[in-house]
Design a protein around this motif. Structure first.
Motif: not given
Ligand SMILES: N[C@@H](CCC(=O)N[C@@H](CS)C(=O)NCC(=O)O)C(=O)O
Length: 211
Positions: A6, A13, A166, A200, A204
Protein backbone atom coordinates in the motif's frame (compact mmCIF):
# COMPACT_ATOMS: atom_id res chain seq x y z
CA UNK A 1 -2.89 -14.11 6.45
CA UNK A 2 -2.95 -11.44 3.78
CA UNK A 3 -0.18 -9.01 2.83
CA UNK A 4 -1.28 -5.63 1.49
CA UNK A 5 1.22 -3.55 -0.45
CA UNK A 6 0.00 0.00 0.00
CA UNK A 7 0.78 3.68 -0.04
CA UNK A 8 -1.11 6.04 2.31
CA UNK A 9 -4.28 7.57 0.89
CA UNK A 10 -4.07 5.82 -2.48
CA UNK A 11 -6.11 3.11 -4.24
CA UNK A 12 -4.97 0.66 -1.57
CA UNK A 13 -7.32 2.40 0.89
CA UNK A 14 -10.40 0.43 -0.08
CA UNK A 15 -8.58 -2.87 0.40
CA UNK A 16 -7.16 -1.75 3.74
CA UNK A 17 -10.65 -0.67 4.84
CA UNK A 18 -12.13 -4.01 3.75
CA UNK A 19 -9.48 -5.91 5.73
CA UNK A 20 -10.21 -3.80 8.80
CA UNK A 21 -13.98 -4.23 8.43
CA UNK A 22 -13.53 -8.00 8.10
CA UNK A 23 -11.06 -8.16 10.97
CA UNK A 24 -8.86 -10.43 8.86
CA UNK A 25 -5.23 -10.86 10.01
CA UNK A 26 -2.99 -9.01 7.58
CA UNK A 27 0.47 -7.56 7.17
CA UNK A 28 0.96 -4.07 5.73
CA UNK A 29 3.93 -3.44 3.40
CA UNK A 30 4.44 0.22 2.54
CA UNK A 31 5.56 0.89 -1.02
CA UNK A 32 7.72 3.99 -0.83
CA UNK A 33 6.68 6.18 -3.77
CA UNK A 34 9.36 8.75 -2.82
CA UNK A 35 11.97 6.13 -3.76
CA UNK A 36 9.95 4.97 -6.78
CA UNK A 37 9.74 1.55 -5.09
CA UNK A 38 6.64 0.73 -7.18
CA UNK A 39 8.86 0.51 -10.26
CA UNK A 40 11.63 -1.62 -8.75
CA UNK A 41 12.05 -5.10 -10.25
CA UNK A 42 11.11 -6.86 -6.99
CA UNK A 43 7.80 -5.00 -6.82
CA UNK A 44 7.09 -5.36 -10.55
CA UNK A 45 7.29 -9.11 -10.05
CA UNK A 46 4.27 -8.77 -7.72
CA UNK A 47 2.43 -6.13 -9.73
CA UNK A 48 3.51 -5.67 -13.35
CA UNK A 49 1.63 -2.34 -13.53
CA UNK A 50 3.91 -0.80 -10.90
CA UNK A 51 0.93 0.38 -8.90
CA UNK A 52 -0.68 -0.17 -5.53
CA UNK A 53 -2.59 -1.99 -4.24
CA UNK A 54 -1.26 -5.50 -4.44
CA UNK A 55 -2.79 -8.08 -2.14
CA UNK A 56 -0.98 -11.36 -1.57
CA UNK A 57 -3.51 -14.12 -0.92
CA UNK A 58 -2.25 -17.58 -0.02
CA UNK A 59 1.13 -16.65 -1.42
CA UNK A 60 -0.16 -15.31 -4.76
CA UNK A 61 -0.23 -11.58 -5.62
CA UNK A 62 -3.36 -9.94 -7.07
CA UNK A 63 -3.96 -6.36 -8.22
CA UNK A 64 -6.84 -3.95 -9.07
CA UNK A 65 -8.55 -2.42 -6.05
CA UNK A 66 -12.16 -3.21 -7.03
CA UNK A 67 -11.29 -6.84 -7.79
CA UNK A 68 -9.56 -7.12 -4.43
CA UNK A 69 -12.65 -5.76 -2.69
CA UNK A 70 -14.80 -8.36 -4.49
CA UNK A 71 -12.38 -11.18 -3.66
CA UNK A 72 -12.30 -10.24 0.03
CA UNK A 73 -16.09 -9.90 0.22
CA UNK A 74 -16.45 -13.38 -1.27
CA UNK A 75 -13.83 -14.98 0.93
CA UNK A 76 -15.44 -13.55 4.09
CA UNK A 77 -19.20 -13.71 3.59
CA UNK A 78 -19.75 -13.51 7.34
CA UNK A 79 -18.43 -9.92 7.28
CA UNK A 80 -21.42 -8.84 5.19
CA UNK A 81 -19.44 -6.69 2.78
CA UNK A 82 -21.63 -7.98 -0.07
CA UNK A 83 -25.24 -9.24 -0.19
CA UNK A 84 -25.98 -12.93 -0.81
CA UNK A 85 -24.78 -14.35 -4.14
CA UNK A 86 -27.62 -14.50 -6.66
CA UNK A 87 -29.80 -11.92 -4.87
CA UNK A 88 -31.04 -8.68 -6.44
CA UNK A 89 -28.99 -6.55 -3.99
CA UNK A 90 -25.90 -8.52 -5.06
CA UNK A 91 -26.60 -7.51 -8.66
CA UNK A 92 -26.84 -3.87 -7.53
CA UNK A 93 -23.58 -4.31 -5.63
CA UNK A 94 -21.73 -5.56 -8.73
CA UNK A 95 -23.19 -2.74 -10.76
CA UNK A 96 -21.91 -0.06 -8.41
CA UNK A 97 -18.51 -1.67 -7.81
CA UNK A 98 -17.90 -1.75 -11.56
CA UNK A 99 -19.38 1.71 -12.04
CA UNK A 100 -16.99 3.26 -9.52
CA UNK A 101 -14.00 1.39 -10.80
CA UNK A 102 -14.87 2.08 -14.44
CA UNK A 103 -16.42 5.57 -14.48
CA UNK A 104 -14.34 7.15 -11.72
CA UNK A 105 -11.13 5.12 -11.43
CA UNK A 106 -9.62 5.93 -14.85
CA UNK A 107 -10.75 9.58 -14.79
CA UNK A 108 -9.11 10.12 -11.40
CA UNK A 109 -6.01 8.26 -12.54
CA UNK A 110 -5.68 10.61 -15.52
CA UNK A 111 -6.46 13.66 -13.39
CA UNK A 112 -3.65 12.83 -10.95
CA UNK A 113 -1.19 11.37 -13.50
CA UNK A 114 -0.94 13.66 -16.55
CA UNK A 115 2.17 11.67 -17.47
CA UNK A 116 -0.14 8.74 -18.38
CA UNK A 117 -1.31 10.94 -21.27
CA UNK A 118 2.19 12.07 -22.10
CA UNK A 119 2.29 15.53 -20.54
CA UNK A 120 3.77 17.06 -17.40
CA UNK A 121 0.57 19.05 -16.93
CA UNK A 122 -2.81 18.71 -18.63
CA UNK A 123 -3.77 21.37 -21.14
CA UNK A 124 -6.92 23.18 -19.84
CA UNK A 125 -9.31 21.34 -22.21
CA UNK A 126 -8.16 17.92 -20.97
CA UNK A 127 -8.36 19.06 -17.36
CA UNK A 128 -11.88 20.38 -17.94
CA UNK A 129 -12.97 17.17 -19.66
CA UNK A 130 -11.66 15.01 -16.81
CA UNK A 131 -13.25 17.27 -14.22
CA UNK A 132 -16.56 17.02 -16.08
CA UNK A 133 -16.37 13.20 -16.23
CA UNK A 134 -15.75 13.02 -12.48
CA UNK A 135 -18.48 15.51 -11.62
CA UNK A 136 -20.97 13.76 -13.93
CA UNK A 137 -20.28 10.48 -12.15
CA UNK A 138 -20.82 12.10 -8.74
CA UNK A 139 -24.06 13.73 -9.94
CA UNK A 140 -25.31 10.31 -11.01
CA UNK A 141 -24.43 8.74 -7.66
CA UNK A 142 -25.99 11.62 -5.75
CA UNK A 143 -29.21 11.29 -7.81
CA UNK A 144 -29.27 7.58 -6.87
CA UNK A 145 -28.54 8.16 -3.18
CA UNK A 146 -31.04 10.97 -2.62
CA UNK A 147 -34.07 8.66 -2.98
CA UNK A 148 -32.39 5.27 -2.41
CA UNK A 149 -29.69 5.94 0.26
CA UNK A 150 -28.28 6.70 2.65
CA UNK A 151 -25.90 3.86 1.65
CA UNK A 152 -25.29 2.72 -1.92
CA UNK A 153 -27.55 -0.29 -1.41
CA UNK A 154 -30.14 1.51 0.68
CA UNK A 155 -30.52 1.33 4.43
CA UNK A 156 -27.51 -0.90 5.12
CA UNK A 157 -23.75 -0.53 4.78
CA UNK A 158 -21.82 -2.72 2.31
CA UNK A 159 -18.33 -2.92 0.84
CA UNK A 160 -19.19 -0.79 -2.18
CA UNK A 161 -19.57 2.16 0.20
CA UNK A 162 -15.87 1.82 0.99
CA UNK A 163 -15.03 2.24 -2.68
CA UNK A 164 -17.30 5.30 -2.87
CA UNK A 165 -15.60 6.76 0.21
CA UNK A 166 -12.10 6.36 -1.18
CA UNK A 167 -13.06 8.08 -4.43
CA UNK A 168 -14.93 10.83 -2.58
CA UNK A 169 -11.80 11.54 -0.55
CA UNK A 170 -9.74 11.97 -3.70
CA UNK A 171 -11.96 14.87 -4.77
CA UNK A 172 -11.22 16.87 -1.63
CA UNK A 173 -8.87 19.34 -3.36
CA UNK A 174 -10.68 19.35 -6.69
CA UNK A 175 -12.73 22.30 -7.94
CA UNK A 176 -15.96 20.62 -6.75
CA UNK A 177 -15.39 18.12 -3.91
CA UNK A 178 -17.87 15.22 -3.79
CA UNK A 179 -19.09 16.37 -0.38
CA UNK A 180 -20.73 19.37 -2.05
CA UNK A 181 -23.50 17.01 -3.21
CA UNK A 182 -25.87 16.58 -0.22
CA UNK A 183 -26.49 12.83 -0.44
CA UNK A 184 -22.79 12.17 -0.99
CA UNK A 185 -21.99 14.30 2.03
CA UNK A 186 -24.42 12.25 4.11
CA UNK A 187 -22.81 8.99 2.93
CA UNK A 188 -19.29 10.30 3.62
CA UNK A 189 -20.28 11.39 7.12
CA UNK A 190 -21.81 8.00 7.93
CA UNK A 191 -18.73 6.14 6.70
CA UNK A 192 -16.19 8.46 8.32
CA UNK A 193 -17.82 7.67 11.67
CA UNK A 194 -16.94 3.98 11.33
CA UNK A 195 -14.09 2.56 13.44
CA UNK A 196 -12.39 1.19 10.30
CA UNK A 197 -11.93 4.72 8.94
CA UNK A 198 -10.45 6.03 12.17
CA UNK A 199 -8.13 3.03 12.41
CA UNK A 200 -6.98 3.42 8.82
CA UNK A 201 -6.11 7.07 9.49
CA UNK A 202 -3.98 6.04 12.47
CA UNK A 203 -2.19 3.25 10.60
CA UNK A 204 -1.63 5.16 7.35
CA UNK A 205 -0.78 8.40 9.20
CA UNK A 206 -3.43 10.47 7.41
CA UNK A 207 -4.90 13.68 8.80
CA UNK A 208 -6.90 15.67 6.25
CA UNK A 209 -10.55 14.88 5.42
CA UNK A 210 -10.78 12.75 8.57
CA UNK A 211 -14.39 13.65 9.40
N1 LIG B 1 -6.86 0.62 -11.42
C1 LIG B 1 -5.90 0.55 -10.35
C2 LIG B 1 -5.24 1.91 -10.18
C3 LIG B 1 -4.12 1.85 -9.18
C4 LIG B 1 -3.34 3.16 -9.15
O1 LIG B 1 -3.42 4.00 -10.05
N2 LIG B 1 -2.57 3.30 -8.07
C5 LIG B 1 -1.76 4.51 -7.91
C6 LIG B 1 -2.03 5.13 -6.54
S1 LIG B 1 -3.68 5.69 -6.39
C7 LIG B 1 -0.30 4.14 -7.98
O2 LIG B 1 0.10 3.06 -7.65
N3 LIG B 1 0.52 5.11 -8.40
C8 LIG B 1 1.94 4.98 -8.51
C9 LIG B 1 2.41 5.04 -9.93
O3 LIG B 1 1.59 4.92 -10.86
O4 LIG B 1 3.61 5.23 -10.11
C10 LIG B 1 -6.61 0.13 -9.06
O5 LIG B 1 -7.75 0.56 -8.84
O6 LIG B 1 -6.02 -0.66 -8.30
Amino acid sequence: MYTLYYSPGTASMVVHLALLEIGAPHRMEKVDFSRDAQHMPEYLRLNPRGQVPTLVIDGKPYFESAALLMILAERHPEAGLAPAVGSAPRADWYQWVVFFSNALGPAYRQWFYPSDLGSAEHPPFVRDALRQKIEDAWSLVDAHLAPHGPYMLGSGFSGVDLLALMYMRWSRNMPRPATEWPALRRLADLLRARPSWKRLYEIEGLTDWAA
